[in-house]
Design a protein around this motif. Structure first.
Motif, PDB file in Angstrom:
ATOM      1  N   ASN A 146      55.036 -20.234   8.281  1.00  0.00           N
ATOM      2  CA  ASN A 146      55.316 -20.987   7.011  1.00  0.00           C
ATOM      3  C   ASN A 146      55.746 -21.030   6.010  1.00  0.00           C
ATOM      4  O   ASN A 146      56.366 -22.281   5.703  1.00  0.00           O
ATOM      5  CB  ASN A 146      53.493 -20.737   6.328  1.00  0.00           C
ATOM      6  N   ASP A 147      56.396 -19.941   5.419  1.00  0.00           N
ATOM      7  CA  ASP A 147      57.704 -20.188   5.298  1.00  0.00           C
ATOM      8  C   ASP A 147      58.751 -19.164   4.997  1.00  0.00           C
ATOM      9  O   ASP A 147      59.043 -18.313   4.753  1.00  0.00           O
ATOM     10  CB  ASP A 147      57.085 -19.357   3.445  1.00  0.00           C
ATOM     11  N   PRO A 148      59.485 -19.954   5.846  1.00  0.00           N
ATOM     12  CA  PRO A 148      60.599 -18.720   6.490  1.00  0.00           C
ATOM     13  C   PRO A 148      62.027 -18.522   5.745  1.00  0.00           C
ATOM     14  O   PRO A 148      62.687 -17.704   5.578  1.00  0.00           O
ATOM     15  CB  PRO A 148      61.117 -20.060   8.217  1.00  0.00           C
ATOM     16  N   VAL A 149      61.797 -19.668   4.863  1.00  0.00           N
ATOM     17  CA  VAL A 149      62.830 -19.355   3.566  1.00  0.00           C
ATOM     18  C   VAL A 149      62.063 -18.287   2.538  1.00  0.00           C
ATOM     19  O   VAL A 149      63.189 -16.890   2.010  1.00  0.00           O
ATOM     20  CB  VAL A 149      63.927 -20.639   2.812  1.00  0.00           C
ATOM     21  N   GLY A 150      61.588 -18.269   2.757  1.00  0.00           N
ATOM     22  CA  GLY A 150      61.066 -16.833   0.918  1.00  0.00           C
ATOM     23  C   GLY A 150      60.491 -15.525   2.082  1.00  0.00           C
ATOM     24  O   GLY A 150      60.354 -14.685   1.516  1.00  0.00           O
ATOM     25  N   ARG A 151      59.785 -16.214   2.967  1.00  0.00           N
ATOM     26  CA  ARG A 151      59.388 -14.972   3.886  1.00  0.00           C
ATOM     27  C   ARG A 151      59.542 -14.261   5.233  1.00  0.00           C
ATOM     28  O   ARG A 151      58.726 -13.684   5.822  1.00  0.00           O
ATOM     29  CB  ARG A 151      57.474 -14.754   3.463  1.00  0.00           C
TER      30      ARG A 151
ATOM     31  N   ILE B  93      61.311 -12.384   6.850  1.00  0.00           N
ATOM     32  CA  ILE B  93      61.486 -10.938   6.713  1.00  0.00           C
ATOM     33  C   ILE B  93      59.787 -10.211   7.707  1.00  0.00           C
ATOM     34  O   ILE B  93      60.107  -9.786   7.744  1.00  0.00           O
ATOM     35  CB  ILE B  93      62.182 -10.298   5.477  1.00  0.00           C
ATOM     36  N   THR B  94      59.101 -10.676   7.419  1.00  0.00           N
ATOM     37  CA  THR B  94      58.199 -10.042   7.836  1.00  0.00           C
ATOM     38  C   THR B  94      57.695 -10.637   9.157  1.00  0.00           C
ATOM     39  O   THR B  94      56.849 -10.107   9.512  1.00  0.00           O
ATOM     40  CB  THR B  94      56.959 -11.430   7.133  1.00  0.00           C
ATOM     41  N   LEU B  95      58.833 -11.762  10.124  1.00  0.00           N
ATOM     42  CA  LEU B  95      58.658 -10.956  11.309  1.00  0.00           C
ATOM     43  C   LEU B  95      59.250 -10.326  11.653  1.00  0.00           C
ATOM     44  O   LEU B  95      58.620  -9.699  12.561  1.00  0.00           O
ATOM     45  CB  LEU B  95      60.034 -12.756  11.273  1.00  0.00           C
ATOM     46  N   SER B  96      60.157  -9.762  10.932  1.00  0.00           N
ATOM     47  CA  SER B  96      60.499  -8.107  11.234  1.00  0.00           C
ATOM     48  C   SER B  96      59.464  -6.598  10.990  1.00  0.00           C
ATOM     49  O   SER B  96      59.227  -6.330  12.358  1.00  0.00           O
ATOM     50  CB  SER B  96      62.110  -7.536  10.599  1.00  0.00           C
ATOM     51  N   GLU B  97      58.807  -7.077  10.388  1.00  0.00           N
ATOM     52  CA  GLU B  97      57.667  -6.529   9.659  1.00  0.00           C
ATOM     53  C   GLU B  97      56.615  -6.552  10.663  1.00  0.00           C
ATOM     54  O   GLU B  97      56.276  -5.289  11.388  1.00  0.00           O
ATOM     55  CB  GLU B  97      57.171  -6.594   8.400  1.00  0.00           C
ATOM     56  N   ALA B  98      56.552  -7.985  11.445  1.00  0.00           N
ATOM     57  CA  ALA B  98      55.309  -7.642  12.538  1.00  0.00           C
ATOM     58  C   ALA B  98      56.480  -7.475  13.751  1.00  0.00           C
ATOM     59  O   ALA B  98      54.734  -6.619  14.322  1.00  0.00           O
ATOM     60  CB  ALA B  98      55.505  -9.205  12.622  1.00  0.00           C
ATOM     61  N   ALA B  99      57.354  -6.846  13.810  1.00  0.00           N
ATOM     62  CA  ALA B  99      57.777  -6.921  15.171  1.00  0.00           C
ATOM     63  C   ALA B  99      57.405  -5.118  15.002  1.00  0.00           C
ATOM     64  O   ALA B  99      57.347  -4.084  15.899  1.00  0.00           O
ATOM     65  CB  ALA B  99      59.606  -7.555  15.355  1.00  0.00           C
ATOM     66  N   ASP B 100      57.752  -4.937  13.818  1.00  0.00           N
ATOM     67  CA  ASP B 100      58.318  -3.326  13.712  1.00  0.00           C
ATOM     68  C   ASP B 100      56.304  -2.769  14.214  1.00  0.00           C
ATOM     69  O   ASP B 100      55.689  -1.789  14.458  1.00  0.00           O
ATOM     70  CB  ASP B 100      58.483  -2.478  12.029  1.00  0.00           C
ATOM     71  N   THR B 101      55.348  -3.685  13.173  1.00  0.00           N
ATOM     72  CA  THR B 101      54.028  -3.304  13.715  1.00  0.00           C
ATOM     73  C   THR B 101      53.401  -3.465  15.000  1.00  0.00           C
ATOM     74  O   THR B 101      53.259  -2.519  15.661  1.00  0.00           O
ATOM     75  CB  THR B 101      53.397  -4.515  12.347  1.00  0.00           C
ATOM     76  N   ALA B 102      54.447  -4.037  15.867  1.00  0.00           N
ATOM     77  CA  ALA B 102      53.930  -4.367  17.454  1.00  0.00           C
ATOM     78  C   ALA B 102      54.384  -2.841  18.067  1.00  0.00           C
ATOM     79  O   ALA B 102      53.635  -2.752  18.900  1.00  0.00           O
ATOM     80  CB  ALA B 102      54.337  -5.600  18.000  1.00  0.00           C
ATOM     81  N   ALA B 103      55.543  -3.257  17.620  1.00  0.00           N
ATOM     82  CA  ALA B 103      56.175  -2.031  18.248  1.00  0.00           C
ATOM     83  C   ALA B 103      55.645  -0.431  18.157  1.00  0.00           C
ATOM     84  O   ALA B 103      55.379   0.112  19.427  1.00  0.00           O
ATOM     85  CB  ALA B 103      57.474  -1.657  18.173  1.00  0.00           C
TER      86      ALA B 103
ATOM     87  N   PHE C  43      60.942 -22.348  20.604  1.00  0.00           N
ATOM     88  CA  PHE C  43      61.169 -24.043  20.825  1.00  0.00           C
ATOM     89  C   PHE C  43      61.608 -24.974  19.436  1.00  0.00           C
ATOM     90  O   PHE C  43      62.238 -25.961  19.437  1.00  0.00           O
ATOM     91  CB  PHE C  43      60.719 -24.674  21.764  1.00  0.00           C
ATOM     92  N   ASP C  44      60.910 -24.694  18.215  1.00  0.00           N
ATOM     93  CA  ASP C  44      61.713 -24.723  16.933  1.00  0.00           C
ATOM     94  C   ASP C  44      62.631 -24.372  16.106  1.00  0.00           C
ATOM     95  O   ASP C  44      63.222 -23.032  15.430  1.00  0.00           O
ATOM     96  CB  ASP C  44      60.079 -24.197  15.953  1.00  0.00           C
ATOM     97  N   THR C  45      63.493 -25.034  16.808  1.00  0.00           N
ATOM     98  CA  THR C  45      65.502 -24.957  16.338  1.00  0.00           C
ATOM     99  C   THR C  45      65.488 -24.796  14.997  1.00  0.00           C
ATOM    100  O   THR C  45      66.580 -24.242  14.122  1.00  0.00           O
ATOM    101  CB  THR C  45      65.818 -26.068  16.806  1.00  0.00           C
ATOM    102  N   LEU C  46      64.621 -25.704  14.182  1.00  0.00           N
ATOM    103  CA  LEU C  46      64.283 -25.788  13.114  1.00  0.00           C
ATOM    104  C   LEU C  46      64.499 -24.236  11.873  1.00  0.00           C
ATOM    105  O   LEU C  46      64.926 -24.462  11.159  1.00  0.00           O
ATOM    106  CB  LEU C  46      64.084 -27.062  12.051  1.00  0.00           C
ATOM    107  N   LYS C  47      62.870 -24.127  12.323  1.00  0.00           N
ATOM    108  CA  LYS C  47      62.309 -22.689  11.951  1.00  0.00           C
ATOM    109  C   LYS C  47      63.206 -21.370  11.812  1.00  0.00           C
ATOM    110  O   LYS C  47      63.539 -20.750  11.476  1.00  0.00           O
ATOM    111  CB  LYS C  47      61.193 -22.725  11.994  1.00  0.00           C
ATOM    112  N   VAL C  48      64.238 -21.676  13.525  1.00  0.00           N
ATOM    113  CA  VAL C  48      64.715 -20.359  13.835  1.00  0.00           C
ATOM    114  C   VAL C  48      65.774 -20.374  13.348  1.00  0.00           C
ATOM    115  O   VAL C  48      66.489 -19.766  12.828  1.00  0.00           O
ATOM    116  CB  VAL C  48      64.797 -21.145  15.458  1.00  0.00           C
ATOM    117  N   GLU C  49      66.689 -21.604  12.526  1.00  0.00           N
ATOM    118  CA  GLU C  49      67.653 -21.312  11.633  1.00  0.00           C
ATOM    119  C   GLU C  49      67.490 -20.727  10.305  1.00  0.00           C
ATOM    120  O   GLU C  49      68.199 -20.159   9.513  1.00  0.00           O
ATOM    121  CB  GLU C  49      68.350 -23.195  12.299  1.00  0.00           C
ATOM    122  N   MET C  50      66.443 -21.690  10.173  1.00  0.00           N
ATOM    123  CA  MET C  50      65.998 -21.059   8.789  1.00  0.00           C
ATOM    124  C   MET C  50      65.520 -20.072   8.731  1.00  0.00           C
ATOM    125  O   MET C  50      66.255 -18.967   7.332  1.00  0.00           O
ATOM    126  CB  MET C  50      65.211 -21.502   7.915  1.00  0.00           C
ATOM    127  N   LEU C  51      65.354 -18.856   9.228  1.00  0.00           N
ATOM    128  CA  LEU C  51      64.876 -17.651   9.684  1.00  0.00           C
ATOM    129  C   LEU C  51      66.412 -16.524   9.783  1.00  0.00           C
ATOM    130  O   LEU C  51      66.279 -16.267   9.711  1.00  0.00           O
ATOM    131  CB  LEU C  51      64.045 -17.526  11.134  1.00  0.00           C
TER     132      LEU C  51
END
Length: 466
Positions: free
Chosen positions: A146-151, A153-163, A234-242
């Motif tokens: 929802n907020d790839p520009v400001g938050r 980094i929470t994707l990395s936290e989700a990956a660490d929690t899943a690991a 497949f959302d290239t725009l959000k991947v680019e922002m992330l």
């Protein structure tokens, strides 16, 4: 690597004969150094020594083995124990001293602090909650999307929690395997039951394991997590922002940041796609453990006093025949322990119903055609006010205001229905009130035949000009 970050003798206190004492002391020191209200990491030496002494008194140390040739005399008081333990921890690198003016402070190095936290978590081994972990991954993932520009980094936290969640599932499977082996080697029923509850129920079993079998199980969000991740791929725009957010947070190049984003997405997908298979393995181990413990409890109270003596006498009687003649069994009451009924068949495990594809039943086209004909026939017989009005207007086309019954025509089933209700407009209620007010009907005493189809009482219909 590990040896470049930790002192060489860091594990010496935990590998000697006094390791139980050092374990208790380190657990007490962990509560002191990891206190949430602790602001300054530098703790006074006197406070550290008093904590060690409290641990010694609480443990009630009675046995101490000399750790070097210089320790010829054994400790005689709690203060002596405290001095030796404190010096040993400082020498091996667990504790570091720092002098500030006239006072001495004690601290933990970052690597030792991290090691101690992990050792404490292993010692206490608290039960985990699947529901909180899955919701944590979902909320972090939603924040990143929802907020790839400001938050982002929470994707990395989700990956660490899943690991971490995946590693806990692996540890749980290995713990169940180890417990299964230890219970299989034990022949004491009390030890089997006690080991099951102490090790499995209290330490290995997940706190919300029962909810995994209900409709409110925490994995009901797994499909939502996978759907969000596949859309994100497949959302290239959000991947680019992330990627830009990763590049700014980690201070790395764009290609490396993009590879890290896809790595984190794929890691979460792999973990949550394999959850069902891993839970099936855990459930299989759990079933075997519970079955063994249930069998143990079932047969704990079924041992008959004097059974060993009875077996001895039976074997002695068999030995008198030199093993060549076995006396026939006359009654199962006497030798019931060898009867087929004493052999209990194992409980069959409930097999999960295999999924099947639900296909829509094909209806015969002839049946569909007949249904359509019936609907059309029913629609033609339906009484509608607009049809009656159109039928009347068709007979008043020439501007005439009077039409007799013999002048009406009936060319179809719709005309027949309309002609039948022309004489009874008032009986149609409110829906035909306006139509009934536009016409006035007068009946005759003679009967007429209309369109060679209907024979009815003659009438005349007047159309009101108003």
């Amino acid at each position: 690597m590990l040896f470049n970050k930790l002192p060489d003798d860091i594990f010496a206190p935990l590998s000697g004969q006094n390791r139980q004492v050092y374990q208790s002391v380190l657990l007490e020191l962990a509560d002191l150094f990891f206190d949430e209200d602790l602001i300054d990491p530098f703790i006074a030496k006197d406070l550290v020594r008093s904590t060690i002494e409290n641990a010694v008194v609480k443990l009630g140390v009675r046995r101490w083995v000399a750790e070097s040739e210089e320790e010829a005399e054994l400790p005689t008081s709690s203060a002596d124990y405290t001095n030796r333990i404190y010096r040993r921890l400082v020498q091996t690198g667990w504790l570091e001293e720092e002098q500030k003016i006239y006072r001495t402070y004690v601290l933990l190095s970052p690597s030792v602090s991290y090691l101690l936290r992990n050792l404490v978590s292993i010692a206490r081994l608290e039960k985990r909650s699947y529901g909180g972990t899955v919701l944590n991954v979902l909320s972090s993932l939603e924040s990143a999307i929802n907020d790839p520009v400001g938050r982002g980094i929470t994707l990395s936290e989700a990956a660490d929690t899943a690991a971490e969640f995946s590693a806990h599932l692996t540890d749980m499977m290995l713990g169940l395997r180890e417990l299964k082996i230890s219970l299989a080697e034990s022949h004491n029923p009390q030890e089997i039951v006690r080991g099951f509850f102490d090790r499995f129920v209290e330490h290995i079993l997940v706190s919300d394991y029962k909810t995994l079998k209900t409709k409110n199980n925490p994995f009901r969000f797994r499909r939502q997590i996978l759907s969000l991740l596949r859309d994100l791929q497949f959302d290239t725009l959000k991947v680019e922002m992330l990627t830009e957010h990763y590049q700014m947070q980690y201070e790395i190049e764009s290609e490396t940041a993009e590879a890290m984003v896809h790595q984190h997405i794929n890691r979460i997908i792999r973990i949550f796609e394999s959850v069902d298979q891993r839970l099936a393995i855990i459930d299989d181990f759990r079933y075997q453990l519970e079955k063994r413990v249930a069998d143990t409890v079932r047969y704990m109270d079924k041992t008959t006093p004097g059974m060993a003596a009875r077996l001895s006498r039976v074997i002695a009687k068999l030995a008198e025949k030199d093993g060549r003649e076995i006396p026939p069994v006359q009654s199962l009451d006497q030798y019931g322990f060898i009867s087929p009924s004493s052999i209990r068949s194992p409980v069959r495990r409930r097999v999960e119903t295999a999924p099947r594809v639900i296909t829509q039943q094909q209806i015969d086209p002839k049946v569909l055609y007949m249904r359509q004909l019936f609907k059309e026939w029913k629609a033609r017989r339906e009484v509608k006010v607009d049809r009656i009005e159109a039928y009347l207007d068709r007979h008043f086309l020439n501007g005439e205001n009077l039409v007799s019954a013999s002048e009406f025509t009936i060319d179809s089933i719709e005309d027949y229905i309309c002609f039948s209700y022309v004489r009874h407009l008032n009986s149609l209620g409110k829906k035909a009130r306006k139509t009934a007010e536009r016409y006035q009907i007068e009946f005759d005493e003679e009967y007429v035949r209309v369109a060679d189809m209907v024979e009815c009482r003659g009438f005349k219909i007047h159309r009101n000009n108003a």
